[in-house]
Motif scaffolding. Structure first.
Motif, PDB file in Angstrom:
ATOM      1  N   ILE A   7       0.835  -1.212   0.000  1.00  0.00           N
ATOM      2  CA  ILE A   7       0.000   0.000   0.000  1.00  0.00           C
ATOM      3  C   ILE A   7       0.863   1.253   0.000  1.00  0.00           C
ATOM      4  CG2 ILE A   7      -1.651   1.324   1.364  1.00  0.00           C
ATOM      5  CD1 ILE A   7      -2.840  -1.345   2.277  1.00  0.00           C
ATOM      6  N   ALA A   8       1.902   1.247   0.860  1.00  0.00           N
ATOM      7  CA  ALA A   8       2.764   2.431   0.950  1.00  0.00           C
ATOM      8  C   ALA A   8       3.525   2.661  -0.356  1.00  0.00           C
ATOM      9  CB  ALA A   8       3.737   2.263   2.108  1.00  0.00           C
ATOM     10  N   LEU A   9       4.062   1.605  -0.960  1.00  0.00           N
ATOM     11  CA  LEU A   9       4.828   1.773  -2.195  1.00  0.00           C
ATOM     12  C   LEU A   9       3.943   2.219  -3.349  1.00  0.00           C
ATOM     13  CD1 LEU A   9       7.249  -1.313  -2.081  1.00  0.00           C
ATOM     14  CD2 LEU A   9       7.725   1.059  -1.462  1.00  0.00           C
ATOM     15  N   PHE A  10       2.710   1.718  -3.414  1.00  0.00           N
ATOM     16  CA  PHE A  10       1.784   2.174  -4.460  1.00  0.00           C
ATOM     17  C   PHE A  10       1.412   3.640  -4.264  1.00  0.00           C
ATOM     18  CE2 PHE A  10       0.893  -2.364  -5.368  1.00  0.00           C
ATOM     19  CZ  PHE A  10       1.001  -2.310  -6.750  1.00  0.00           C
TER      20      PHE A  10
ATOM     21  N   ALA B 163      13.589   8.811   1.326  1.00  0.00           N
ATOM     22  CA  ALA B 163      13.494   9.099   2.762  1.00  0.00           C
ATOM     23  C   ALA B 163      12.154   8.630   3.321  1.00  0.00           C
ATOM     24  CB  ALA B 163      13.689  10.592   3.001  1.00  0.00           C
ATOM     25  N   ALA B 164      11.099   8.797   2.538  1.00  0.00           N
ATOM     26  CA  ALA B 164       9.792   8.305   2.986  1.00  0.00           C
ATOM     27  C   ALA B 164       9.795   6.784   3.146  1.00  0.00           C
ATOM     28  CB  ALA B 164       8.716   8.740   1.993  1.00  0.00           C
ATOM     29  N   VAL B 165      10.484   6.079   2.243  1.00  0.00           N
ATOM     30  CA  VAL B 165      10.579   4.622   2.363  1.00  0.00           C
ATOM     31  C   VAL B 165      11.396   4.238   3.597  1.00  0.00           C
ATOM     32  CG1 VAL B 165      11.389   2.520   1.231  1.00  0.00           C
ATOM     33  CG2 VAL B 165      10.269   4.288  -0.104  1.00  0.00           C
ATOM     34  N   LEU B 166      12.428   5.039   3.919  1.00  0.00           N
ATOM     35  CA  LEU B 166      13.190   4.780   5.143  1.00  0.00           C
ATOM     36  C   LEU B 166      12.309   4.916   6.379  1.00  0.00           C
ATOM     37  CD1 LEU B 166      16.616   6.540   4.478  1.00  0.00           C
ATOM     38  CD2 LEU B 166      16.192   4.105   4.779  1.00  0.00           C
TER      39      LEU B 166
END
Length: 384
Positions: free
Chosen positions: A265-268, A314-317
Protein backbone atom coordinates in the motif's frame (compact mmCIF):
# COMPACT_ATOMS: atom_id res chain seq x y z
CA UNK A 1 54.10 -61.72 84.94
CA UNK A 2 54.52 -57.92 84.84
CA UNK A 3 51.68 -55.55 83.98
CA UNK A 4 53.37 -54.42 80.77
CA UNK A 5 53.53 -57.95 79.36
CA UNK A 6 49.99 -58.92 80.39
CA UNK A 7 47.99 -60.05 77.33
CA UNK A 8 44.99 -57.92 76.26
CA UNK A 9 41.55 -59.01 77.39
CA UNK A 10 37.86 -57.92 77.03
CA UNK A 11 36.89 -55.29 74.44
CA UNK A 12 40.48 -54.29 73.86
CA UNK A 13 41.38 -57.86 73.01
CA UNK A 14 38.53 -58.12 70.47
CA UNK A 15 39.55 -54.86 68.77
CA UNK A 16 43.11 -56.03 68.46
CA UNK A 17 41.93 -59.34 67.02
CA UNK A 18 39.69 -57.66 64.42
CA UNK A 19 42.45 -55.24 63.45
CA UNK A 20 44.68 -58.18 62.64
CA UNK A 21 42.22 -59.66 60.15
CA UNK A 22 42.91 -58.95 56.37
CA UNK A 23 39.28 -57.96 55.57
CA UNK A 24 39.20 -55.42 58.33
CA UNK A 25 42.47 -53.89 57.15
CA UNK A 26 41.08 -53.55 53.58
CA UNK A 27 37.88 -51.88 54.81
CA UNK A 28 39.88 -49.50 56.94
CA UNK A 29 42.10 -48.56 53.99
CA UNK A 30 39.04 -47.98 51.76
CA UNK A 31 37.46 -45.76 54.39
CA UNK A 32 40.69 -43.78 54.63
CA UNK A 33 40.84 -43.29 50.85
CA UNK A 34 37.16 -42.21 50.75
CA UNK A 35 37.83 -39.67 53.48
CA UNK A 36 40.82 -38.34 51.52
CA UNK A 37 38.66 -38.02 48.38
CA UNK A 38 35.99 -36.16 50.32
CA UNK A 39 38.59 -33.86 51.70
CA UNK A 40 39.97 -33.17 48.21
CA UNK A 41 36.48 -32.56 46.82
CA UNK A 42 35.79 -30.05 49.54
CA UNK A 43 38.68 -28.00 48.17
CA UNK A 44 36.68 -27.40 44.90
CA UNK A 45 34.01 -24.72 45.04
CA UNK A 46 30.48 -26.14 44.51
CA UNK A 47 29.81 -23.58 41.80
CA UNK A 48 32.86 -24.77 39.86
CA UNK A 49 31.75 -28.39 40.16
CA UNK A 50 28.28 -27.40 38.89
CA UNK A 51 29.79 -25.43 36.00
CA UNK A 52 32.00 -28.39 35.05
CA UNK A 53 28.99 -30.72 35.11
CA UNK A 54 27.05 -28.42 32.79
CA UNK A 55 30.11 -27.79 30.60
CA UNK A 56 30.74 -31.37 29.56
CA UNK A 57 27.03 -31.93 28.96
CA UNK A 58 26.86 -28.80 26.79
CA UNK A 59 29.91 -30.03 24.88
CA UNK A 60 28.19 -33.33 24.19
CA UNK A 61 25.00 -31.58 23.05
CA UNK A 62 27.00 -29.20 20.87
CA UNK A 63 28.87 -32.11 19.27
CA UNK A 64 25.58 -33.86 18.52
CA UNK A 65 24.06 -30.70 17.01
CA UNK A 66 27.18 -30.16 14.90
CA UNK A 67 27.08 -33.77 13.71
CA UNK A 68 23.38 -33.40 12.85
CA UNK A 69 24.08 -30.27 10.80
CA UNK A 70 26.95 -32.00 9.00
CA UNK A 71 24.70 -34.93 8.10
CA UNK A 72 21.93 -32.60 6.94
CA UNK A 73 24.50 -30.65 4.94
CA UNK A 74 25.39 -33.81 3.03
CA UNK A 75 21.71 -34.30 2.22
CA UNK A 76 20.74 -30.64 1.95
CA UNK A 77 18.36 -31.08 -0.96
CA UNK A 78 16.47 -33.90 0.75
CA UNK A 79 16.36 -32.06 4.10
CA UNK A 80 15.05 -28.87 2.50
CA UNK A 81 12.45 -30.82 0.52
CA UNK A 82 11.18 -32.59 3.64
CA UNK A 83 11.09 -29.27 5.49
CA UNK A 84 9.05 -27.69 2.70
CA UNK A 85 6.79 -30.73 2.70
CA UNK A 86 6.15 -30.20 6.41
CA UNK A 87 5.48 -26.50 5.78
CA UNK A 88 2.95 -27.37 3.08
CA UNK A 89 1.35 -29.90 5.40
CA UNK A 90 1.04 -27.36 8.21
CA UNK A 91 -0.62 -24.87 5.85
CA UNK A 92 -2.87 -27.17 3.82
CA UNK A 93 -3.83 -29.88 6.31
CA UNK A 94 -6.64 -27.77 7.86
CA UNK A 95 -7.98 -26.98 4.38
CA UNK A 96 -7.90 -30.66 3.40
CA UNK A 97 -9.68 -31.63 6.63
CA UNK A 98 -12.36 -29.03 5.88
CA UNK A 99 -12.83 -30.22 2.31
CA UNK A 100 -13.04 -33.82 3.49
CA UNK A 101 -16.48 -33.03 4.92
CA UNK A 102 -17.70 -32.50 1.35
CA UNK A 103 -15.60 -34.84 -0.80
CA UNK A 104 -13.48 -38.00 -0.26
CA UNK A 105 -10.08 -37.56 1.38
CA UNK A 106 -7.95 -38.12 -1.77
CA UNK A 107 -9.96 -35.54 -3.71
CA UNK A 108 -9.75 -33.08 -0.81
CA UNK A 109 -5.94 -33.41 -0.73
CA UNK A 110 -5.71 -32.98 -4.51
CA UNK A 111 -7.92 -29.87 -4.51
CA UNK A 112 -5.94 -28.28 -1.66
CA UNK A 113 -2.56 -28.92 -3.29
CA UNK A 114 -3.51 -28.07 -6.87
CA UNK A 115 -5.37 -24.95 -5.77
CA UNK A 116 -2.39 -23.69 -3.77
CA UNK A 117 -0.02 -24.38 -6.68
CA UNK A 118 -2.28 -22.43 -9.05
CA UNK A 119 -2.37 -19.48 -6.64
CA UNK A 120 1.43 -19.41 -6.22
CA UNK A 121 2.13 -19.76 -9.95
CA UNK A 122 -0.46 -17.12 -10.76
CA UNK A 123 1.14 -14.70 -8.32
CA UNK A 124 4.60 -15.32 -9.78
CA UNK A 125 3.25 -14.86 -13.31
CA UNK A 126 1.63 -11.58 -12.28
CA UNK A 127 4.87 -10.33 -10.74
CA UNK A 128 6.86 -11.34 -13.83
CA UNK A 129 4.35 -9.66 -16.13
CA UNK A 130 4.46 -6.41 -14.17
CA UNK A 131 8.26 -6.42 -14.13
CA UNK A 132 8.40 -7.09 -17.89
CA UNK A 133 5.86 -4.36 -18.64
CA UNK A 134 7.77 -1.79 -16.59
CA UNK A 135 11.25 -2.83 -17.74
CA UNK A 136 11.48 -0.31 -20.61
CA UNK A 137 10.35 2.61 -18.48
CA UNK A 138 12.51 1.52 -15.59
CA UNK A 139 15.69 1.56 -17.66
CA UNK A 140 15.22 5.25 -18.40
CA UNK A 141 14.18 6.02 -14.83
CA UNK A 142 17.19 4.23 -13.42
CA UNK A 143 19.57 6.02 -15.74
CA UNK A 144 18.12 9.33 -14.68
CA UNK A 145 18.10 8.15 -11.08
CA UNK A 146 21.79 7.26 -11.18
CA UNK A 147 22.51 10.74 -12.50
CA UNK A 148 20.43 12.30 -9.71
CA UNK A 149 22.23 10.20 -7.12
CA UNK A 150 25.60 11.29 -8.53
CA UNK A 151 24.66 14.96 -8.39
CA UNK A 152 23.25 14.48 -4.89
CA UNK A 153 26.50 12.89 -3.67
CA UNK A 154 28.53 15.76 -5.16
CA UNK A 155 26.59 18.28 -3.02
CA UNK A 156 26.93 18.89 0.74
CA UNK A 157 27.32 17.12 3.08
CA UNK A 158 29.02 14.38 1.02
CA UNK A 159 30.99 16.55 -1.49
CA UNK A 160 32.25 13.56 -3.47
CA UNK A 161 34.18 14.64 -6.53
CA UNK A 162 32.69 13.98 -9.93
CA UNK A 163 35.87 12.25 -11.09
CA UNK A 164 35.66 9.78 -8.21
CA UNK A 165 32.16 8.67 -9.18
CA UNK A 166 33.09 8.50 -12.85
CA UNK A 167 36.17 6.43 -12.02
CA UNK A 168 34.06 4.06 -9.93
CA UNK A 169 31.67 3.58 -12.84
CA UNK A 170 34.55 2.89 -15.20
CA UNK A 171 36.13 0.38 -12.79
CA UNK A 172 32.82 -1.48 -12.47
CA UNK A 173 32.48 -1.63 -16.25
CA UNK A 174 36.07 -2.86 -16.60
CA UNK A 175 35.51 -5.52 -13.94
CA UNK A 176 32.43 -6.80 -15.74
CA UNK A 177 34.28 -6.89 -19.07
CA UNK A 178 37.31 -8.66 -17.55
CA UNK A 179 35.38 -11.27 -15.59
CA UNK A 180 32.71 -11.92 -18.18
CA UNK A 181 33.69 -15.57 -18.48
CA UNK A 182 33.49 -16.08 -14.72
CA UNK A 183 30.11 -14.37 -14.62
CA UNK A 184 28.83 -16.61 -17.42
CA UNK A 185 30.06 -19.74 -15.59
CA UNK A 186 28.34 -18.57 -12.43
CA UNK A 187 25.17 -18.04 -14.42
CA UNK A 188 25.45 -21.60 -15.72
CA UNK A 189 25.97 -22.88 -12.18
CA UNK A 190 22.90 -20.89 -11.29
CA UNK A 191 21.06 -22.84 -13.98
CA UNK A 192 22.15 -26.04 -12.23
CA UNK A 193 20.76 -24.58 -9.04
CA UNK A 194 17.46 -24.05 -10.82
CA UNK A 195 17.37 -27.72 -11.75
CA UNK A 196 18.12 -28.68 -8.15
CA UNK A 197 15.40 -26.33 -6.95
CA UNK A 198 12.86 -27.92 -9.30
CA UNK A 199 13.90 -31.38 -8.09
CA UNK A 200 13.52 -30.30 -4.47
CA UNK A 201 10.13 -28.75 -5.20
CA UNK A 202 8.93 -31.99 -6.80
CA UNK A 203 10.14 -34.01 -3.80
CA UNK A 204 8.51 -31.52 -1.41
CA UNK A 205 5.22 -31.83 -3.27
CA UNK A 206 5.50 -35.63 -3.18
CA UNK A 207 6.10 -35.56 0.59
CA UNK A 208 3.24 -33.11 1.14
CA UNK A 209 0.78 -35.43 -0.60
CA UNK A 210 1.52 -38.31 1.75
CA UNK A 211 1.92 -36.16 4.86
CA UNK A 212 -1.47 -34.52 4.32
CA UNK A 213 -3.23 -37.70 3.26
CA UNK A 214 -1.88 -40.14 5.85
CA UNK A 215 0.49 -38.38 8.22
CA UNK A 216 -1.38 -39.72 11.25
CA UNK A 217 -1.06 -43.31 10.06
CA UNK A 218 2.64 -42.83 9.34
CA UNK A 219 3.19 -41.60 12.90
CA UNK A 220 1.11 -44.46 14.35
CA UNK A 221 3.25 -46.99 12.48
CA UNK A 222 6.47 -45.41 13.78
CA UNK A 223 4.97 -45.16 17.28
CA UNK A 224 4.17 -48.89 17.24
CA UNK A 225 7.84 -49.75 16.54
CA UNK A 226 9.00 -48.11 19.78
CA UNK A 227 9.33 -49.97 23.10
CA UNK A 228 6.24 -49.65 25.27
CA UNK A 229 8.11 -47.69 27.95
CA UNK A 230 9.20 -45.07 25.38
CA UNK A 231 5.88 -44.64 23.55
CA UNK A 232 4.27 -42.17 25.94
CA UNK A 233 7.14 -39.61 26.09
CA UNK A 234 7.73 -39.91 22.35
CA UNK A 235 4.05 -39.30 21.66
CA UNK A 236 3.91 -36.26 23.94
CA UNK A 237 7.12 -34.84 22.50
CA UNK A 238 6.01 -35.39 18.90
CA UNK A 239 2.63 -33.77 19.46
CA UNK A 240 4.25 -30.76 21.13
CA UNK A 241 6.78 -30.49 18.27
CA UNK A 242 4.12 -30.59 15.56
CA UNK A 243 1.87 -28.13 17.38
CA UNK A 244 4.75 -25.65 17.71
CA UNK A 245 5.94 -26.11 14.12
CA UNK A 246 2.45 -25.78 12.64
CA UNK A 247 1.71 -22.75 14.82
CA UNK A 248 4.97 -21.08 13.82
CA UNK A 249 4.39 -21.76 10.12
CA UNK A 250 0.86 -20.35 10.11
CA UNK A 251 1.94 -17.41 12.27
CA UNK A 252 4.85 -16.42 10.07
CA UNK A 253 2.58 -16.58 7.02
CA UNK A 254 0.16 -14.17 8.71
CA UNK A 255 3.01 -11.84 9.73
CA UNK A 256 4.54 -11.94 6.23
CA UNK A 257 1.20 -11.25 4.55
CA UNK A 258 0.52 -8.34 6.90
CA UNK A 259 3.97 -6.85 6.30
CA UNK A 260 3.65 -7.24 2.55
CA UNK A 261 0.20 -5.65 2.54
CA UNK A 262 1.39 -2.60 4.48
CA UNK A 263 4.49 -2.23 2.30
CA UNK A 264 2.53 -2.68 -0.93
CA UNK A 265 0.00 0.00 0.00
CA UNK A 266 2.76 2.43 0.95
CA UNK A 267 4.83 1.77 -2.19
CA UNK A 268 1.78 2.17 -4.46
CA UNK A 269 0.86 5.44 -2.77
CA UNK A 270 4.44 6.70 -3.14
CA UNK A 271 4.47 5.50 -6.80
CA UNK A 272 7.72 3.60 -6.33
CA UNK A 273 8.72 1.58 -9.42
CA UNK A 274 8.30 -2.20 -9.19
CA UNK A 275 5.93 -1.85 -6.24
CA UNK A 276 4.36 -5.28 -6.74
CA UNK A 277 7.64 -7.23 -7.11
CA UNK A 278 9.02 -5.39 -4.07
CA UNK A 279 5.90 -6.33 -2.13
CA UNK A 280 6.43 -10.01 -2.98
CA UNK A 281 10.09 -9.64 -1.99
CA UNK A 282 9.06 -8.30 1.42
CA UNK A 283 6.63 -11.21 1.85
CA UNK A 284 9.31 -13.85 1.31
CA UNK A 285 12.00 -11.92 3.20
CA UNK A 286 9.83 -11.85 6.33
CA UNK A 287 10.43 -15.59 6.69
CA UNK A 288 13.88 -14.62 8.00
CA UNK A 289 12.99 -13.10 11.41
CA UNK A 290 14.35 -9.71 12.48
CA UNK A 291 16.57 -9.08 9.45
CA UNK A 292 14.63 -10.24 6.39
CA UNK A 293 12.05 -7.45 6.14
CA UNK A 294 14.58 -4.61 6.77
CA UNK A 295 16.84 -5.97 4.02
CA UNK A 296 13.95 -6.14 1.56
CA UNK A 297 12.87 -2.62 2.48
CA UNK A 298 16.47 -1.44 2.01
CA UNK A 299 16.26 -2.77 -1.56
CA UNK A 300 13.00 -0.86 -1.96
CA UNK A 301 14.77 2.27 -0.69
CA UNK A 302 17.49 1.94 -3.35
CA UNK A 303 14.83 1.49 -6.03
CA UNK A 304 12.94 4.52 -4.75
CA UNK A 305 16.14 6.57 -4.66
CA UNK A 306 16.98 5.69 -8.25
CA UNK A 307 13.45 5.94 -9.60
CA UNK A 308 11.81 8.69 -7.54
CA UNK A 309 14.56 10.68 -5.87
CA UNK A 310 15.83 11.32 -2.31
CA UNK A 311 12.53 12.56 -0.87
CA UNK A 312 10.61 9.40 -1.74
CA UNK A 313 13.61 7.33 -0.61
CA UNK A 314 13.49 9.10 2.76
CA UNK A 315 9.79 8.31 2.99
CA UNK A 316 10.58 4.62 2.36
CA UNK A 317 13.19 4.78 5.14
CA UNK A 318 10.51 6.07 7.48
CA UNK A 319 8.37 3.19 6.27
CA UNK A 320 11.11 0.74 7.31
CA UNK A 321 11.09 2.10 10.85
CA UNK A 322 7.30 2.17 11.16
CA UNK A 323 6.73 -1.33 9.79
CA UNK A 324 9.59 -2.68 11.91
CA UNK A 325 7.86 -1.30 15.01
CA UNK A 326 4.51 -2.74 13.95
CA UNK A 327 6.03 -6.15 13.26
CA UNK A 328 8.05 -6.27 16.48
CA UNK A 329 5.51 -4.81 18.92
CA UNK A 330 2.13 -5.72 17.43
CA UNK A 331 2.21 -8.58 14.92
CA UNK A 332 4.72 -10.91 16.59
CA UNK A 333 3.26 -10.61 20.12
CA UNK A 334 -0.30 -11.11 18.85
CA UNK A 335 0.31 -13.81 16.26
CA UNK A 336 3.42 -15.71 17.36
CA UNK A 337 3.37 -15.66 21.16
CA UNK A 338 0.94 -18.60 21.40
CA UNK A 339 3.08 -20.72 19.09
CA UNK A 340 6.68 -19.67 19.82
CA UNK A 341 7.85 -18.60 23.27
CA UNK A 342 11.43 -17.52 22.64
CA UNK A 343 13.23 -14.41 23.85
CA UNK A 344 14.23 -11.99 21.06
CA UNK A 345 17.90 -12.53 21.96
CA UNK A 346 17.47 -16.27 21.38
CA UNK A 347 15.76 -15.55 18.05
CA UNK A 348 18.59 -13.25 16.94
CA UNK A 349 21.31 -15.73 17.95
CA UNK A 350 19.42 -18.56 16.22
CA UNK A 351 19.06 -16.60 12.97
CA UNK A 352 22.72 -15.54 12.88
CA UNK A 353 23.95 -19.01 13.86
CA UNK A 354 21.75 -20.67 11.25
CA UNK A 355 22.96 -18.28 8.56
CA UNK A 356 26.59 -19.01 9.45
CA UNK A 357 26.01 -22.77 9.25
CA UNK A 358 23.73 -23.02 6.20
CA UNK A 359 23.30 -19.56 4.69
CA UNK A 360 19.81 -18.30 3.89
CA UNK A 361 18.28 -21.75 4.39
CA UNK A 362 19.81 -21.97 7.85
CA UNK A 363 18.48 -18.52 8.77
CA UNK A 364 14.96 -19.59 7.76
CA UNK A 365 15.07 -22.98 9.47
CA UNK A 366 16.87 -21.94 12.68
CA UNK A 367 14.00 -20.32 14.58
CA UNK A 368 11.37 -23.05 14.00
CA UNK A 369 13.98 -25.70 14.83
CA UNK A 370 14.94 -24.02 18.13
CA UNK A 371 11.26 -23.46 18.92
CA UNK A 372 10.44 -27.13 18.34
CA UNK A 373 13.35 -28.32 20.49
CA UNK A 374 12.40 -25.97 23.32
CA UNK A 375 8.75 -27.04 23.13
CA UNK A 376 9.69 -30.73 23.35
CA UNK A 377 12.06 -30.17 26.28
CA UNK A 378 9.46 -28.14 28.16
CA UNK A 379 6.73 -30.72 27.55
CA UNK A 380 8.85 -33.68 28.67
CA UNK A 381 10.12 -31.78 31.71
CA UNK A 382 6.70 -30.69 32.92
CA UNK A 383 4.91 -33.87 31.88
CA UNK A 384 2.04 -31.99 30.17
Amino acid sequence: MSSTSRPPHGRRARRVARAGRPGHRARAAASLRAAERRGGADLVHPGLRLAAAYAWRLLVVGALVYAAFKVLGRFELVAVAVFLGLVGTALLRPLADLLERLVPRPLAVAVALIGSIIVVLGLLALVGGVAAAESGRLVGEFRGGVGRISRWLEQPPFRIKHGTLQGLHERISAFVATHRGALISRALSGANRVVEALTGAALALFCSVFFIYGGDRMWQWFHAQLPETARSPWDRGARAAWSTFAGYTRGIIIVAASNATLVGIALFLLRVPLALPLTVLVFFATFIPLIGAPIALAVATVVALAGRGPVIAAAVLVLIVVIGQIEGHVLHPLVMSWAVQLHPVVVAISVIGGSLVAGVIGAIVAVPMVSVVWSVVRTLRTGD
